[in-house]
Design a protein around this motif. Structure first.
Motif, short mmCIF file in Angstrom:
data_model
loop_
_atom_site.label_atom_id
_atom_site.label_comp_id
_atom_site.label_asym_id
_atom_site.label_seq_id
_atom_site.Cartn_x
_atom_site.Cartn_y
_atom_site.Cartn_z
N ALA A 188 50.03 40.99 41.41
CA ALA A 188 48.65 40.66 41.75
C ALA A 188 47.79 40.58 40.49
O ALA A 188 46.95 39.68 40.35
CB ALA A 188 48.08 41.68 42.72
N VAL A 189 48.00 41.49 39.56
CA VAL A 189 47.26 41.45 38.30
C VAL A 189 47.57 40.16 37.54
O VAL A 189 46.66 39.52 36.99
CB VAL A 189 47.58 42.70 37.44
CG1 VAL A 189 47.07 42.55 36.02
CG2 VAL A 189 47.00 43.94 38.08
N ASP A 190 48.83 39.75 37.51
CA ASP A 190 49.20 38.51 36.82
C ASP A 190 48.54 37.29 37.47
O ASP A 190 48.05 36.39 36.78
CB ASP A 190 50.72 38.33 36.81
CG ASP A 190 51.41 39.26 35.84
OD1 ASP A 190 50.72 39.88 35.00
OD2 ASP A 190 52.65 39.37 35.93
N VAL A 191 48.51 37.25 38.79
CA VAL A 191 47.88 36.12 39.49
C VAL A 191 46.38 36.12 39.24
O VAL A 191 45.78 35.06 38.99
CB VAL A 191 48.21 36.16 41.00
CG1 VAL A 191 47.37 35.16 41.77
CG2 VAL A 191 49.68 35.89 41.22
N ILE A 192 45.75 37.28 39.27
CA ILE A 192 44.31 37.37 39.02
C ILE A 192 43.98 36.88 37.61
O ILE A 192 43.02 36.12 37.41
CB ILE A 192 43.81 38.82 39.24
CG1 ILE A 192 43.86 39.16 40.74
CG2 ILE A 192 42.40 39.00 38.69
CD1 ILE A 192 43.68 40.63 41.03
N LYS A 193 44.77 37.31 36.63
CA LYS A 193 44.53 36.85 35.25
C LYS A 193 44.69 35.34 35.14
O LYS A 193 43.90 34.68 34.46
CB LYS A 193 45.49 37.55 34.27
CG LYS A 193 45.15 39.00 34.04
CD LYS A 193 45.92 39.66 32.92
CE LYS A 193 47.33 39.27 32.77
NZ LYS A 193 48.07 40.06 31.77
N ALA A 194 45.70 34.77 35.80
CA ALA A 194 45.92 33.33 35.75
C ALA A 194 44.78 32.57 36.42
O ALA A 194 44.34 31.53 35.91
CB ALA A 194 47.26 32.98 36.41
N ILE A 195 44.26 33.09 37.53
CA ILE A 195 43.15 32.42 38.21
C ILE A 195 41.89 32.46 37.34
O ILE A 195 41.17 31.46 37.22
CB ILE A 195 42.89 33.06 39.59
CG1 ILE A 195 44.06 32.75 40.53
CG2 ILE A 195 41.58 32.57 40.19
CD1 ILE A 195 44.00 33.51 41.84
#
Length: 178
Positions: free
Chosen positions: A19-26
């Motif tokens: 989830a942290v990786d997806v948030i950073k990418a968004i």
């Protein structure tokens, strides 16, 4: 905490990391990461890990991200379950969650070290085999011309078998005799 519950909590840690990786990418691309085209990434510089032509690949799509997320959950859960089974008395939910958070990174680091460990163990094992073979070769070596044969008990004095040196194997993998 039993191993199954540790694996579940570890998988939750892996999900948090995903989830942290997806948030950073968004936040970085201002769109879902599976919609990001490789040529739209700013700045468009060639990296050493990109082969020619890969910079213009299409976006991976949501299915690829789902597979990657499930694999991260499996890695985190499996690693945490293994630690929970090995140390059940010292595994608590916080430890299991933290192991799940760093599970993928830990496995990546270990897989880079495994070839080095195997190579070192192989050299150590090969070194013992080479020494044993050299010792057997020296024991079986025939005496040279004009030299008396050494008998058990040392009856022939200080005579030595053939003074030649047995070839040694290069342990670095370069081959040939040293």
């Amino acid at each position: 905490m039993d191993w199954f519950m540790a694996a579940v909590v570890g998988a939750a840690g892996g999900a948090a990391m995903e989830a942290v990786d997806v948030i950073k990418a968004i936040k970085w691309h201002r769109q879902m990461p599976w919609n990001v085209q490789s040529d739209t990434v700013e700045p468009p510089q060639r990296r050493a890990d990109v082969r020619p032509g890969e910079e213009h690949l299409p976006a991976p799509g949501w299915k690829a991200y789902c597979v990657a997320g499930v694999l991260r959950l499996l890695v985190s859960g499996a690693l945490t379950g293994a630690v929970g089974a090995t140390y059940p008395q010292s595994t608590n939910p916080l430890v299991a969650f933290l192991i799940g958070l760093g599970g993928l990174s830990a496995v990546q680091q270990v897989t880079t070290l495994v070839p080095l460990m195997v190579k070192s163990a192989g050299r150590a094992a090969l070194g013992g085999v080479v020494e044993e073979a050299q010792q057997q070769a020296q024991n079986l070596q025939q005496p040279g011309i004009g030299q008396p044969m050494v008998q058990a008990g040392g009856a022939a004095g200080n005579a030595q078998p053939n003074g030649g040196v047995a070839p040694q194997q290069d342990l670095t993998g370069g081959g040939g005799a040293a």
